[in-house]
Scaffold this active site. Structure first.
Site, PDB file in Angstrom:
ATOM      1  N   ASP A 129       0.874  -1.171   0.000  1.00  0.00           N
ATOM      2  CA  ASP A 129       0.000   0.000   0.000  1.00  0.00           C
ATOM      3  C   ASP A 129       0.919   1.231   0.000  1.00  0.00           C
ATOM      4  O   ASP A 129       1.504   1.584   1.023  1.00  0.00           O
ATOM      5  CB  ASP A 129      -0.896  -0.047   1.252  1.00  0.00           C
ATOM      6  CG  ASP A 129      -1.681   1.245   1.454  1.00  0.00           C
ATOM      7  OD1 ASP A 129      -1.428   2.232   0.738  1.00  0.00           O
ATOM      8  OD2 ASP A 129      -2.538   1.256   2.358  1.00  0.00           O
ATOM      9  N   LYS A 136      -2.571  12.169  -2.973  1.00  0.00           N
ATOM     10  CA  LYS A 136      -1.590  12.240  -1.882  1.00  0.00           C
ATOM     11  C   LYS A 136      -0.265  12.802  -2.388  1.00  0.00           C
ATOM     12  O   LYS A 136       0.646  13.027  -1.616  1.00  0.00           O
ATOM     13  CB  LYS A 136      -1.325  10.853  -1.283  1.00  0.00           C
ATOM     14  CG  LYS A 136      -2.565  10.052  -0.921  1.00  0.00           C
ATOM     15  CD  LYS A 136      -3.022  10.306   0.478  1.00  0.00           C
ATOM     16  CE  LYS A 136      -4.063   9.286   0.904  1.00  0.00           C
ATOM     17  NZ  LYS A 136      -4.865   9.735   2.037  1.00  0.00           N
TER      18      LYS A 136
END
Ligand code: PLP
Length: 414
Positions: free
Chosen positions: A208, A234
């Site tokens: 991840d 992000k």
């Protein structure tokens, strides 16, 4: 290039800040201090310009059209795939699947690879510090397949207990799915070691990368992970776009996740054949504008250089950690050696949410709560933390403003 990325190897933060219009705004009459970057980063003007350019210049559906606008949009969309391939050093562009982001990427693997490969009695290993999006899809899969979910514990510093991990591995382990950088603590996990051990046991590994892609150099070939999931929002890109890297052989062996238009070669009522990679996994009209703008985010990072970004963020983290440690009753959650860009803390007898509200009154955006990592909060026996997370545009002065406001808030609340 619109700004100078470095001055004698030092980041020109003020030139970079000019690229982010939102940083000029005030909140509650105070200059905004944005420390919620682990939730989502702000976007540079160059990313926003691409969205406007696309919608005002060449908005069209991609891949099937033969008219000029469709060809321009398709070319720009596919250029983004090339940019992602380079950004994470995948061996081929076919290994990059565009998704809505990390959550969808993990679900893709759980539904497609998982339902093909996980059988009753098989084991999947995750850790205590996973984001809910790397817990719940595996819980559902395990319930459905009668498989077993095993959890690597963490120590008091928020580090994975690697010896326990090694003991959990066995011939039954089919998948290890681990966060690269913890969103709740900023702890960087030893993914190289995890991947090596998991492969020795014959397991497939998903990393991840929601938090790591923006801070660390990602080389999926060197890492040798089987899957890598990320979200563009992000790393200075738009929301609603991200991706899944998968090794070609694995992706080729997997059935489609979503089905419909775009992902087929031929459809008849006698049967359907599927498109080649990566399109087999990209059913329906994709998020064209945001995918094209994703490349602008990668360009933004590359122009500054990840090493420069990292050096700056490490200085911010060290400064914040030192300042916060001076505050009586404050405890940092996750004080591991190997950390990046996130400082999470609790204060004796004060609820994190109350601190968050008072900091917001001072114009400071921090995240409070469980950060979608409830099992980690349970491990530390806390309801949540206050989390400040830093990006390339943040400054030490902003940290000083936060620390001063925090001291005032604590006094007020005690
Ligand atoms: N994994 C981690 C470590 C995260 O921090 C996040 C988002 O906060 C996710 C997964 C989910 O990402 P998204 O909501 O972009 O799908």
């Amino acid at each position: 290039m619109i700004y100078s990325a470095t001055i004698q190897n030092k980041l020109d933060v003020f030139a970079i800040r000019k690229q982010f219009p939102v940083l000029n705004r005030e909140v509650k009459g105070k200059p905004l201090v944005y420390f919620d970057n682990a939730a989502t980063t702000q976007k540079p003007q160059s990313v926003m310009d691409v969205l406007v350019d696309y919608y005002s210049g060449y908005n069209a559906n991609i891949h099937r059209g033969i008219h000029t606008l469709a060809e321009e949009a398709t070319a720009a969309f596919e250029l983004s795939r090339d940019a992602v391939q380079k950004f994470i050093n995948a061996a081929s562009r076919e290994e990059i699947i565009f998704t809505k982001g990390t959550t969808e990427s993990i679900n893709l693997v759980a539904y497609s690879w998982g339902r093909q490969n996980i059988k009753a009695g098989d084991e999947i290993i995750i850790s205590t510090m996973e984001h809910h999006s790397n817990i719940v899809p595996w819980q559902i899969l395990c319930q459905e397949m009668d498989a077993v979910l095993k959890i690597i514990p963490v120590n008091d510093h928020g580090e994975l207990l690697m010896e326990e991990f090694e003991q959990l591995l066995s011939a039954k382990t089919k998948l290890v799915s681990i966060v690269h950088v913890s969103n709740a603590m900023g702890v960087v996990n030893p993914v190289d070691k995890i991947i090596e051990s998991a492969h020795k046991a014959g397991a497939v590994v998903l990393i991840d990368g929601a938090q790591s892609t923006v801070h660390l150099d990602i080389d999926v070939q060197e890492m040798d992970c089987d899957f890598f999931a990320f979200s563009a929002h992000k790393f200075y890109g738009p929301t609603g776009i991200g991706g899944l890297y998968g090794k070609k052989q694995l992706l080729e062996s997997m059935p489609p996740f979503l089905s419909g238009g775009e992902m087929i070669k031929e459809v008849s009522f006698d049967g359907t054949t599927y498109a080649d990679l990566p399109y087999k996994f990209e059913a329906g009209t994709p998020n064209i504008a945001d995918t094209i703008a994703l490349k602008a985010a990668i360009d933004f990072i590359n122009q500054i250089g990840k090493e420069n970004i990292r050096r700056h963020e490490n200085e911010l983290l060290a400064h914040a950690t030192a300042q916060l440690r001076e505050i009586e009753g404050l405890k940092i959650i996750g004080d591991a050696q190997n950390k990046i860009s996130v400082v999470s803390f609790v204060v004796d007898k004060v609820h994190p949410q109350d601190l968050g509200i008072l900091l917001d009154n001072a114009g400071i955006a921090v995240r409070t709560g469980h950060h979608c990592t409830q099992p980690l909060m349970q491990r530390f026996r806390i309801p949540g933390t206050v989390r400040a997370s830093f990006a390339v545009y943040n400054t030490k002065e902003e940290i000083d403003v936060m620390v001063t406001s925090l001291r005032k808030a604590i006094k007020m609340l005690l």
